[in-house]
Write a protein that holds these residues in place. Structure first.
Motif, short mmCIF file in Angstrom:
data_model
loop_
_atom_site.label_atom_id
_atom_site.label_comp_id
_atom_site.label_asym_id
_atom_site.label_seq_id
_atom_site.Cartn_x
_atom_site.Cartn_y
_atom_site.Cartn_z
N VAL A 13 0.82 -1.20 0.00
CA VAL A 13 0.00 0.00 0.00
C VAL A 13 0.86 1.26 0.00
CG1 VAL A 13 -1.75 1.29 1.26
CG2 VAL A 13 -1.93 -1.18 1.09
N ASN A 14 1.76 1.42 0.94
CA ASN A 14 2.59 2.61 1.03
C ASN A 14 4.04 2.24 0.79
OD1 ASN A 14 0.39 4.24 1.71
ND2 ASN A 14 0.64 3.82 3.87
N GLN A 16 7.89 4.07 0.28
CA GLN A 16 8.67 5.29 0.30
C GLN A 16 9.71 5.23 -0.81
OE1 GLN A 16 11.17 6.38 3.73
NE2 GLN A 16 10.26 8.42 3.54
N LYS A 48 11.25 -2.35 -5.12
CA LYS A 48 9.98 -1.65 -4.91
C LYS A 48 9.17 -1.62 -6.21
CE LYS A 48 12.19 1.27 -1.48
NZ LYS A 48 12.63 2.64 -1.15
N ASP A 54 0.72 5.60 -8.53
CA ASP A 54 1.62 6.03 -7.46
C ASP A 54 2.84 6.73 -8.04
OD1 ASP A 54 0.14 5.37 -5.21
OD2 ASP A 54 0.98 3.36 -5.06
N THR A 75 6.25 9.30 -0.12
CA THR A 75 5.54 8.07 0.26
C THR A 75 4.29 7.96 -0.60
OG1 THR A 75 6.38 8.18 2.50
CG2 THR A 75 4.45 6.79 2.14
N THR A 76 4.16 6.84 -1.30
CA THR A 76 2.98 6.60 -2.13
C THR A 76 1.82 6.17 -1.23
OG1 THR A 76 3.49 4.27 -2.50
CG2 THR A 76 4.45 5.87 -4.04
N LYS A 77 0.61 6.24 -1.78
CA LYS A 77 -0.57 5.94 -0.96
C LYS A 77 -1.56 5.03 -1.68
CE LYS A 77 -0.33 9.94 2.03
NZ LYS A 77 0.93 10.51 1.75
N ASN A 78 -1.06 4.19 -2.60
CA ASN A 78 -1.92 3.26 -3.32
C ASN A 78 -3.04 3.98 -4.07
OD1 ASN A 78 -2.54 0.69 -4.25
ND2 ASN A 78 -3.98 0.30 -2.60
N TYR A 79 -2.65 4.98 -4.85
CA TYR A 79 -3.63 5.72 -5.64
C TYR A 79 -4.24 4.83 -6.71
CZ TYR A 79 -2.19 9.96 -3.31
OH TYR A 79 -1.96 10.91 -2.35
N GLU A 111 -4.77 13.80 -3.80
CA GLU A 111 -4.88 13.74 -2.34
C GLU A 111 -6.33 13.81 -1.88
OE1 GLU A 111 -0.47 15.52 -1.29
OE2 GLU A 111 -2.19 16.86 -1.10
#
Length: 145
Positions: A13-14, A16, A48, A54, A75-79, A111
């Protein structure tokens, strides 16, 4: 470094990403687009694996940061992907100011909505999702000068 057009079962999910990893991902995507004309759904840098959405977020934030001479990790956020991307896109040249405004708007949208935008509205018109990714993987070099 690999490119993968498959949808993996296990997605982190996240993640970096350092500035260097984002830069490397940009080069990998640009090379893939040059070879196949297609944007990969995922890109792997080191160990990664990130989705193209993302990557879009990381590239947008990196572009904003480069404008103020910051090279920081993101840091990605699983967009998620866009729901209804345009098939056509605007053509032309954006000024640096217009380009920065577009990436700031993309960041805010992602966001707020947890997904990539269908398009970005710019001074030259609507730029579709595919072209946004292509521009960001190739044009981040412009702000590094």
């Amino acid at each position: 470094m690999t490119v993968d057009n498959l949808n993996p079962v296990n997605v982190i999910v996240n993640v970096q990403l350092t500035y260097n990893e984002i830069s490397t991902a940009s080069k990998i995507i640009a090379n893939e687009v040059s070879k196949t004309g297609k944007i990969p759904s995922r890109v792997t840098v080191g160990n990664k694996s990130i989705s193209i959405d993302d990557y879009l977020y990381a590239a947008v934030v990196t572009t904003i940061n480069l404008n103020v001479n910051k090279k920081t990790s993101i840091t990605t956020k699983n967009y998620k992907p866009p729901t209804n991307p345009l098939s056509t896109t605007a053509r032309g040249t954006l000024t640096k100011t217009a380009y920065l405004q577009a990436v700031q708007n993309i960041k805010k949208y992602m966001e707020a909505n947890g997904r990539s935008p269908n398009y970005a509205t710019t001074t030259i018109g609507k730029i579709n999702y595919k072209k946004l990714n292509i521009c960001l993987c190739k044009d981040n070099k412009l702000l590094q000068r």
